[in-house]
Design a protein around this motif. Structure first.
Motif, short mmCIF file in Angstrom:
data_model
loop_
_atom_site.label_atom_id
_atom_site.label_comp_id
_atom_site.label_asym_id
_atom_site.label_seq_id
_atom_site.Cartn_x
_atom_site.Cartn_y
_atom_site.Cartn_z
N GLN A 5 24.38 27.91 44.16
CA GLN A 5 25.51 27.06 44.46
C GLN A 5 25.12 25.97 45.44
O GLN A 5 25.78 24.95 45.55
N LYS A 6 24.03 26.21 46.16
CA LYS A 6 23.56 25.24 47.15
C LYS A 6 22.05 25.37 47.27
O LYS A 6 21.51 26.47 47.25
N GLY A 7 21.38 24.22 47.37
CA GLY A 7 19.94 24.24 47.55
C GLY A 7 19.59 24.41 49.01
O GLY A 7 20.40 24.83 49.83
N ARG A 8 18.36 24.06 49.35
CA ARG A 8 17.91 24.19 50.73
C ARG A 8 16.92 23.09 51.03
O ARG A 8 16.35 22.47 50.13
N GLN A 9 16.72 22.85 52.32
CA GLN A 9 15.74 21.85 52.73
C GLN A 9 14.33 22.40 52.52
O GLN A 9 14.06 23.57 52.77
N THR A 10 13.44 21.55 52.03
CA THR A 10 12.05 21.93 51.82
C THR A 10 11.24 21.56 53.05
O THR A 10 11.27 20.42 53.51
N ALA A 11 10.54 22.54 53.60
CA ALA A 11 9.79 22.33 54.84
C ALA A 11 8.53 21.51 54.59
O ALA A 11 8.01 21.44 53.47
N TYR A 33 10.51 13.39 47.53
CA TYR A 33 11.45 14.32 48.15
C TYR A 33 12.55 13.58 48.92
O TYR A 33 13.72 13.97 48.88
N LYS A 34 12.19 12.49 49.59
CA LYS A 34 13.20 11.69 50.29
C LYS A 34 14.20 11.10 49.30
O LYS A 34 15.41 11.04 49.58
N ASP A 35 13.70 10.68 48.15
CA ASP A 35 14.59 10.16 47.11
C ASP A 35 15.52 11.26 46.62
O ASP A 35 16.72 11.05 46.41
N PHE A 36 14.95 12.45 46.43
CA PHE A 36 15.76 13.61 46.05
C PHE A 36 16.86 13.86 47.08
O PHE A 36 18.04 14.04 46.72
N ARG A 37 16.49 13.86 48.35
CA ARG A 37 17.48 14.09 49.41
C ARG A 37 18.57 13.02 49.39
O ARG A 37 19.75 13.31 49.60
N ARG A 38 18.16 11.79 49.12
CA ARG A 38 19.10 10.67 49.16
C ARG A 38 20.18 10.79 48.10
O ARG A 38 21.36 10.51 48.36
N VAL A 39 19.80 11.22 46.90
CA VAL A 39 20.75 11.22 45.79
C VAL A 39 21.35 12.59 45.50
O VAL A 39 22.27 12.71 44.69
N SER A 40 20.85 13.63 46.17
CA SER A 40 21.35 14.98 45.89
C SER A 40 22.60 15.28 46.72
O SER A 40 22.90 14.61 47.70
N TYR A 43 21.61 19.52 48.43
CA TYR A 43 20.24 19.74 47.97
C TYR A 43 20.18 20.10 46.48
O TYR A 43 19.27 20.80 46.04
N LEU A 44 21.14 19.63 45.71
CA LEU A 44 21.17 19.86 44.27
C LEU A 44 21.28 18.52 43.56
O LEU A 44 21.98 17.62 44.01
N LEU A 45 20.60 18.42 42.42
CA LEU A 45 20.47 17.15 41.71
C LEU A 45 21.15 17.24 40.35
O LEU A 45 21.02 18.25 39.65
N ASP A 46 21.87 16.17 39.97
CA ASP A 46 22.48 16.18 38.64
C ASP A 46 21.46 15.76 37.59
O ASP A 46 20.34 15.36 37.89
N LYS A 47 21.85 15.87 36.33
CA LYS A 47 20.90 15.71 35.23
C LYS A 47 20.32 14.30 35.15
O LYS A 47 19.11 14.13 34.92
N ASN A 48 21.14 13.28 35.32
CA ASN A 48 20.64 11.91 35.21
C ASN A 48 19.64 11.59 36.30
O ASN A 48 18.58 10.98 36.05
N GLU A 49 19.94 11.99 37.54
CA GLU A 49 19.00 11.75 38.63
C GLU A 49 17.76 12.62 38.47
O GLU A 49 16.65 12.21 38.83
N PHE A 50 17.95 13.80 37.92
CA PHE A 50 16.81 14.68 37.67
C PHE A 50 15.83 14.01 36.71
O PHE A 50 14.62 14.03 36.92
N ARG A 51 16.34 13.43 35.64
CA ARG A 51 15.48 12.71 34.69
C ARG A 51 14.68 11.62 35.39
O ARG A 51 13.47 11.48 35.18
N ARG A 52 15.36 10.85 36.22
CA ARG A 52 14.71 9.72 36.88
C ARG A 52 13.61 10.19 37.83
O ARG A 52 12.48 9.66 37.82
N ILE A 53 13.91 11.19 38.65
CA ILE A 53 12.93 11.65 39.63
C ILE A 53 11.78 12.39 38.94
O ILE A 53 10.62 12.32 39.38
N THR A 95 26.15 24.60 36.27
CA THR A 95 26.79 23.73 37.25
C THR A 95 26.43 22.27 37.01
O THR A 95 27.06 21.38 37.56
N GLY A 96 25.38 22.04 36.21
CA GLY A 96 24.93 20.68 35.98
C GLY A 96 24.09 20.12 37.11
O GLY A 96 23.88 18.91 37.19
N ARG A 97 23.55 21.02 37.97
CA ARG A 97 22.72 20.57 39.09
C ARG A 97 21.58 21.56 39.33
O ARG A 97 21.73 22.76 39.11
N LEU A 98 20.45 21.03 39.80
CA LEU A 98 19.28 21.86 40.09
C LEU A 98 18.77 21.58 41.50
O LEU A 98 18.94 20.49 42.03
#
Length: 208
Positions: A5-11, A33-40, A43-53, A95-98
């Motif tokens: 239901q929720k991701g976590r920060q990557t050390a 990873y910064k881009d992931f953080r920006r759009v997530s 800490y979870l990413l939707d499908k369209n942003e997942f494709r891009r990253i 959930t549509g997010r990873l």
């Protein structure tokens, strides 16, 4: 893996380990990873942003192959097909997010240049506190995810029963080494480990 239901920060040390394993320069991985953080979200990413990253990640991979013979449309379809296979595999709760963990896990599992044993051990060590043993819950989930990712048609419950029958157990858990060796020597999974995964392309979008 899956059902978060929720991701976590990557050390930072985790990014170091990932960079060393896959050969992507640390600064490039940090930017991804910064881009992931920006759009997530959480800490979870939707499908369209997942494709891009995902496309950004493979572009920096040392195993990235020249695909200049493909049109931009064909290349986009191939990359989207792989990203969608990953997304479908790990989005078990729909959930549509990873999470970033799931994103990197799948990427590593698809890298043929990394030995199957290293891939499996990284996956099991990095994302579960297993102390060298695989619980039934974790084991079945890994089997299901690998089967879906690699396109192996199998009965995951039966595979786990085979492992329980043929491996020494400790409190119902299977030694990690025995678990990894089983799949490295399994014909269907071994073929995927060494020969790669052929992901069918969806038909082109109709021209409007």
């Amino acid at each position: 893996m899956g059902n978060r239901q929720k991701g976590r920060q990557t050390a930072a040390w985790e990014l170091d380990a990932i960079s060393n394993l896959v050969g992507i320069p640390r600064n490039q991985l940090e930017n991804i990873y910064k881009d992931f953080r920006r759009v997530s979200k959480d800490y979870l990413l939707d499908k369209n942003e997942f494709r891009r990253i995902y496309k950004d990640l493979i572009r920096y991979s040392p195993q990235y192959q020249d695909k200049s013979h493909l049109t931009s449309c064909e290349l986009n379809r191939r990359n989207n097909a792989t990203a969608d296979r990953i997304f479908k595999t790990f989005d078990r709760d729909h959930t549509g997010r990873l999470s970033f963990d799931e994103f990197i896990s799948a990427y590593i599992m698809l890298q043929n240049s990394i030995s199957p044993q290293i891939r499996l051990n990284f996956l099991l060590d990095h994302y579960s506190q297993n102390n060298g043993y695989i619980t039934p819950t974790m084991g079945r989930r890994v089997i299901q995810d690998m089967s879906d990712l690699y396109g192996v048609n199998t009965d995951c419950q039966q595979v786990w029963r085979n492992l329980e029958t043929n491996c020494p157990l400790k409190n119902g858990c299977i030694p990690q080494q025995a678990f990894t060796e089983y799949f490295i020597n399994h014909p269907a999974y071994s073929s995927a480990f060494y020969n790669g995964v052929q992901i069918p392309l969806p038909p082109p979008s109709p021209q409007l």
